[in-house]
Write an enzyme that holds these catalytic residues in place. Sequence first.
Site: not given
Ligand code: NG1
Length: 403
Positions: A36, A130, A174
Amino acid sequence: MTSTDLTLAFAQAFGSSARPVHVARAPGRVNLMGEHIDYCGLPVLPMALRRSVRLAFQPRSDRETRLVNRDPRFAPSTFAVHKRIAAAPAGDWSNYARAAAQALAERFPDLRGVDALVESDLPIAAGLSSSSALVVAMALALLHANRTMVAPLELMELLGRGERYVGTAGGGMDQAIILGARAGCASRIDFHPLRLTPTAVPADWQFIVAWSLVHAEKSGAARQAYNQRTRQCDEARRLVAQRLGQREDVTYPALLAAAPVEQLLQVAETNLTGMLARRFRHVVTEESRVRQAEAALAARELAAFGQLLDASHRSLRDDYEVSHPELDRLVELAREAGAAGARLTGAGFGGSIVALCRASSAPEVVAALRERFYGPRGAAGDVAQHLFTAEPSAGAEVLTPDH
Ligand code: NG1
């Protein structure tokens, strides 16, 4: 999946004769440190997984794109590739493919579409990206089908922004690691400008990923909670900057360069509401844990890395409030079983944990989690779906099966 298997499945899905297809493969990722904070423009330390989304495709001569998922829970979907692609209802899996198509179509107006068959061995809504893997696989397929190239860093940024199409204000970690990961390494990702710096993961370290069995659906409540955190970080940054006499639009990296962490924390504690001060404390302490974790990785200091994982989990649980009792339980059990440390990974609100141990003690940690977490929850039967060792893998690519 073998190439014969794939060709047959593709022919079955699209009713065409079995012809050779290309396959775009995009791995999931596990974030080791820096949760985050990518949307604050601060560095993170993820690595790519061996598990991936694979998208078998053939170019079409028109703009249509037909998508079929081998998982019957996800219905087929069709759309035309152009600058304004209407979204399917919230939560529809095809929105991630639409996001990629729209991002590229804004840049290249005359793209033709593809027929695509999607399969994945990544757990869904498990904090392992994913969704971004599907975005990246779709983008690589469209670029390949149109014989178009975008430089890697540019594509990472384009898709990072492009995925916001689905409604999450994500930070870009990601898409960057999925495209840019190096096998055997974790990578520090810096933003503005985007840069990836790999560090080898020692051969006798083993990261273990375990899913909490709680879906963190980014299309539902988790999305609101996620976007709310991004706004809170922004507000905290603005208020601290104001107190320090800095410009209100100063970035987090600039703020951290302007004053020592202790001073920033003190300003936050005395001037912000309790909740905003805690959010701010997570962000600035997590930033320093990323630097320390990268150093511990390079120096092969497993115990130090483990302690940082533990500290990160506490911060995410208590200050950032994105954990879940089932994640806390998994973290606790992993430590009791001999892990050097563990924490939630990804956005939280459910999803997965990552634990670190010596490779030699991985079987014990895996066995303990199976017996003490998955067993009592009736999930020991298909445990390999939820619990696996994570090998640092290479980034996304387009493969051409030989027929
Ligand atoms: P995930 O865990 O894939 O929901 C999300 C955000 C990242 C990052 C993380 C927390 C998207 C695609 N991905 O990942 O950019 O902020 O949370 O570290 O929004």
